[in-house]
Design a protein around this motif. Sequence first.
Motif: not given
Lengths: 114, 152
Positions: A56, A60, B13-14, B17, B20, B42, B45-46, B49, B53, B110-111, B113-114, B116-117
């Motif tokens: 996402s 974005g 973040e790294l 990755r 995952i 998918i 990862a959300e 994340n 975050e 721009e964001g 979606f996490g 939702f997915l």
Amino acid sequence: MSLTSTVADDAQVVTVNAQRIDAAMAIQFKEDMRTETDAGPQRVILDLSSVEFIDSSGLGAIVAAMKQLGKDRRLDLAGLTPMVDKVFRLTRMDTVFNLFDTLQDALDPEHVEH
Amino acid sequence: MVETFACSFRATELDARRGIVSVVDRLKNMGIPDTRVDEVQIALAEAVNNVVEHAYAETAAGDVLIRCNLHPDRLWVEIRDAGVPFPNAKLPDGNTVKVDADTPLEDLPEGGFGWFLIRELASDIQYQRNLDNNQLSLCFEIQLTSEPQQSS
């Protein structure tokens, strides 16, 4: 730099040289897109054929890249791999962008929408 | 029979990755079809994340623990972190902005979606706040490719 760019016919082709546009990559991608598309043709084609995964944050960042172009320019997407295509369809972003199976399709004059 | 494996990594973040990708490789080796593993990736990862975050937003990055339990017909993916709980100890709804070809440029999200997915892709979601960690479990229906095809 995560991107390379060429101008073909009337469009700028920006190629993503990364397998993932994920949270670790999204900010860099957005900044690189701003640099690459600061000025140039009205139509920008983003070649995503090397990108195997997008999350996402990456989605974005692509939306942000289109907004950066402004109303008079347009961002089309080409070469979506299966997982990238799935994320665009699930979020209905496939209705917002023009999607082309391949870069060649995107450059084919018969396929260009005006 | 249930096949289980687990891995853990720092909530950066790294590292997320790499974590995952390693889980995805293991799942493919267990005989789950690639297209199904894609969907798991998918959603996973959300979820990861969100940990990076939000759960560890105000503190130094702690660890993320992922445990996968593969049953004959389903996969449970458990994600644990020692960060802050979800607001009100409740999972976000995941209502994303509805977009279509007529959505004005400036209104495109721009964001957001996490969740939702995650809700689109997982068939069941469970969350519990333990004494000092969050435990989120995502379920995916699975048909293993390594099983012999039965003909009638």
